[in-house]
Design a protein around this motif. Structure first.
Motif, PDB file in Angstrom:
ATOM      1  N   ALA A 144       0.876  -1.021  -0.422  1.00 26.57           N
ATOM      2  CA  ALA A 144      -0.109   0.068  -0.070  1.00 26.57           C
ATOM      3  C   ALA A 144       1.372   1.328   0.077  1.00 26.57           C
ATOM      4  O   ALA A 144       0.877   2.511  -0.786  1.00 26.57           O
ATOM      5  CB  ALA A 144      -0.628   0.102   1.527  1.00 26.57           C
ATOM      6  N   LEU A 192       0.839   4.393  -2.651  1.00 25.78           N
ATOM      7  CA  LEU A 192       0.448   5.813  -2.663  1.00 25.78           C
ATOM      8  C   LEU A 192       1.972   6.394  -3.113  1.00 25.78           C
ATOM      9  O   LEU A 192       1.399   7.302  -3.427  1.00 25.78           O
ATOM     10  CB  LEU A 192       0.655   5.979  -0.950  1.00 25.78           C
ATOM     11  N   VAL A 216      -3.590   7.690   3.855  1.00 29.73           N
ATOM     12  CA  VAL A 216      -4.800   7.133   3.196  1.00 29.73           C
ATOM     13  C   VAL A 216      -5.684   8.382   3.566  1.00 29.73           C
ATOM     14  O   VAL A 216      -6.678   8.241   2.296  1.00 29.73           O
ATOM     15  CB  VAL A 216      -5.066   5.881   4.126  1.00 29.73           C
ATOM     16  N   VAL A 244      -6.000   9.859   0.244  1.00 30.99           N
ATOM     17  CA  VAL A 244      -7.078   8.854  -0.924  1.00 30.99           C
ATOM     18  C   VAL A 244      -8.598   9.054  -0.509  1.00 30.99           C
ATOM     19  O   VAL A 244      -9.254   9.105  -1.286  1.00 30.99           O
ATOM     20  CB  VAL A 244      -6.575   7.328  -0.899  1.00 30.99           C
ATOM     21  N   GLN A 245      -8.835   9.481   1.160  1.00 30.10           N
ATOM     22  CA  GLN A 245     -10.189   9.240   1.085  1.00 30.10           C
ATOM     23  C   GLN A 245     -10.504   9.950   0.535  1.00 30.10           C
ATOM     24  O   GLN A 245     -12.582  10.539   0.518  1.00 30.10           O
ATOM     25  CB  GLN A 245     -10.354   8.870   2.284  1.00 30.10           C
ATOM     26  N   LEU A 272      -7.084   1.817   5.981  1.00 23.82           N
ATOM     27  CA  LEU A 272      -7.154   1.215   4.708  1.00 23.82           C
ATOM     28  C   LEU A 272      -8.260  -0.341   4.176  1.00 23.82           C
ATOM     29  O   LEU A 272      -7.765  -1.166   5.113  1.00 23.82           O
ATOM     30  CB  LEU A 272      -5.911   1.278   3.948  1.00 23.82           C
ATOM     31  N   THR A 329     -11.756   2.359  -0.095  1.00 24.27           N
ATOM     32  CA  THR A 329     -10.716   3.481   0.312  1.00 24.27           C
ATOM     33  C   THR A 329      -9.835   2.348  -0.524  1.00 24.27           C
ATOM     34  O   THR A 329      -9.191   2.863  -0.900  1.00 24.27           O
ATOM     35  CB  THR A 329      -9.991   3.161   1.266  1.00 24.27           C
ATOM     36  N   THR A 330      -9.581   0.684  -0.335  1.00 21.07           N
ATOM     37  CA  THR A 330      -8.378  -0.673  -0.985  1.00 21.07           C
ATOM     38  C   THR A 330      -8.775   0.305  -2.472  1.00 21.07           C
ATOM     39  O   THR A 330      -7.778  -0.080  -3.412  1.00 21.07           O
ATOM     40  CB  THR A 330      -8.755  -1.271  -0.409  1.00 21.07           C
ATOM     41  N   LEU A 374      -7.894   3.199  -4.109  1.00 21.13           N
ATOM     42  CA  LEU A 374      -5.918   3.570  -3.915  1.00 21.13           C
ATOM     43  C   LEU A 374      -5.497   2.353  -5.686  1.00 21.13           C
ATOM     44  O   LEU A 374      -5.225   2.672  -6.411  1.00 21.13           O
ATOM     45  CB  LEU A 374      -5.707   3.086  -3.287  1.00 21.13           C
ATOM     46  N   ARG A 421      -6.616   4.520  -8.557  1.00 18.62           N
ATOM     47  CA  ARG A 421      -5.346   5.398  -8.503  1.00 18.62           C
ATOM     48  C   ARG A 421      -4.754   5.056  -9.661  1.00 18.62           C
ATOM     49  O   ARG A 421      -4.346   5.760 -10.923  1.00 18.62           O
ATOM     50  CB  ARG A 421      -5.173   6.154  -7.545  1.00 18.62           C
TER      51      ARG A 421
END
Length: 498
Positions: A421, A425, A447, A450-451, A462, A466-467, A470, A473
């Motif tokens: 992760a 990121l 994180v 991202v949210q 995460l 949310t996972t 990510l 993206r």
């Protein structure tokens, strides 16, 4: 064959000669009925002698039917002993299927396979318009089921399945030692149902579980878009029944949009129908030039050549990688050796054999290798692949393992998943701090970013949506910043500029 019909009046039509018509001392012609009875008695007598010989005499006295094939005596003996002595009831069909499977497995050829009726139906479905499953091409290799490549936009691709991933188990059931056809039956299923695959990625990493929701997998095999400076990018994801027609439509669409050059893309394309590969190769090769060769055992090579027809007139380059196999490699070799078209990317998979599927009487199927195929110049690329003219590696972040959305990664957690992760990121431009597998305050802040950008609740944990946000993206970044595509495009533009 039509049956011969007996005529009920046939005996009456035979010539008759009564006793009073016969001269004394002369032979008498027998009536048909008496003649038939004598033949019948003779047959019965012969049958009796034969039965006596078979029962009490030398078994070699009578030889009936085709001679027994000695190479199968051990097989028959094993079958009979199992049927007679095994402690539980035996399914005869299962035993016979197992024997055929064993013969084909002994070839040591991952491309030869026996399919029972159900598996054969799945095989035919592969080249139809659609099927339900996860959308990944697999093969058995060295006792393991490996992914050749996921189908574009399939649930498998979206879940992060990659070429060369080993599938160790399906829904917790080990599939090690299974053939590809057996594994497919476990992996496929109805749309909307889920399947959990245990994936081994690389030799040193720990296996991970990926749950995938099955869907309808349309066999849409051609995708086209126009890049800058009127360079078309057309991707072929497999060689199916309709691929050639789809490609012609895509080329026409790009021509109408002003196409000046073309980047053809067979990355992650596991192959398909040979006829489709021939038709598509023919678009890029001049009439009379060789496309490829096939070589059967004990025979001279057959050379397939390009014919008249529609031809692509603009400059072309071809994208290849380790997921480009079989029919993709036939196309790549033809374009490279017979048309001088540049290949860009990575070494191809290396499948240089041709398989034929033979249906058996009960609907089962034997798919086995019947020939090698060779490049136009006579090279056999089996287990070696085709090297690109211009090698371009994928960025390291494209090989990151899938993140398990069911896990909760939060402050204080230390794991390989956290490290992956952190690398994701970093790749999308959000700083998680030190990449060490420890979820710390800086990781939590990353994180939350991202949210925020995904308009999700900013918990800093995460998991779940949310996972997925990510990973989405990262996928968009991979598609946008494709170094292989950019290189192929630049090569074409250089050619146009000459």
């Amino acid at each position: 064959m039509d049956e011969q019909k007996n005529n009920p009046n046939e005996q009456d039509e035979q010539p008759k000669l009564d006793q009073h018509d016969a001269p004394a001392g002369k032979y008498i012609r027998l009536k048909p009925f008496v003649f038939i009875m004598l033949i019948f008695v003779l047959i019965l007598s012969t049958t009796g002698i034969t039965m006596f010989a078979l029962t009490f005499g030398d078994e070699k006295v009578v030889d009936v039917g085709a001679p027994e094939r000695r190479e199968f005596q051990k097989l028959y003996q094993a079958y009979d002993e199992l049927k007679a002595g095994y402690y539980a009831d035996i399914n005869q069909e299962t035993l016979v299927n197992g024997a055929i499977n064993g013969m084909i497995d002994s070839l040591g050829d991952p491309y030869s396979d026996y399919m029972n009726q159900e598996e054969a139906a799945q095989f035919h479905e592969n080249i139809s318009s659609s099927f339900q499953g996860i959308g990944a091409e697999i093969q058995e290799r060295n006792g393991y089921i490996s992914v050749v490549s996921p189908i574009k936009n399939s649930p498998a691709e979206k879940a992060g399945i990659l070429t060369n991933d080993k599938i160790m188990a399906v829904d917790g059931e080990s599939i090690q030692g299974m053939g590809a056809s057996e594994a497919v039956l476990l992996i496929r299923g109805e749309k909307g149902t889920s399947v959990t695959l245990t994936i081994q990625r690389g030799e040193l990493t720990e296996p991970m579980e990926i749950t995938i929701v099955r869907d309808e997998i349309p066999i849409e095999t051609v995708y086209a878009d126009m890049l800058e400076e009127k360079v078309a990018h057309i991707q072929i994801t497999s060689f199916s029944e309709n691929t050639y027609d789809e490609l012609l439509s895509a080329i026409s669409e790009m021509e109408e949009a002003g196409m000046k050059a073309l980047v053809l893309d067979v990355r992650q394309n596991p192959g398909g129908l040979l006829t489709s590969a021939i038709d598509i190769s023919n678009l890029f090769i001049e009439d009379g030039m060789p496309l490829f060769q096939t070589k059967e055992k004990g025979k001279d090579a057959d050379i397939y050549v390009a014919t008249n027809g529609t031809k692509v007139k603009v400059p072309v380059s071809l994208l290849i990688d380790g997921g480009s196999a079989s029919a993709s490699e036939i196309l790549a070799a033809a374009m490279s050796e017979s048309a001088g078209i540049k290949l860009v990317g990575l070494n191809t998979f290396g499948k240089g054999t041709v398989q034929t599927a033979n249906e058996l009487t009960d609907g089962s199927n034997m798919k086995f290798t019947t020939a090698k195929w060779l490049t136009p110049e006579g090279n056999w690329i089996h287990e070696k692949g085709i090297a690109p003219d211009v090698k371009v590696e994928y960025p390291s972040y494209t090989q990151l393992p899938y993140l398990d959305a069911s896990l909760q990664m939060k402050n204080g957690v230390l794991s390989d998943q956290v490290k992956s992760a952190e690398e994701m990121l970093t790749a999308i431009g959000i700083d998680p701090g030190k990449i060490d597998g420890l979820f710390d305050n800086q990781t939590e802040t990353a994180v939350k970013q991202v949210q925020k950008e995904a308009k999700l609740e900013e918990t800093g944990i995460l998991t779940g949506e949310t996972t997925y946000a990510l990973m989405d993206r990262l996928r968009l970044k991979i598609e946008k910043e494709d170094p292989q595509l950019l290189k192929a495009k630049n090569l074409i533009l250089e050619e146009l500029a000459k």
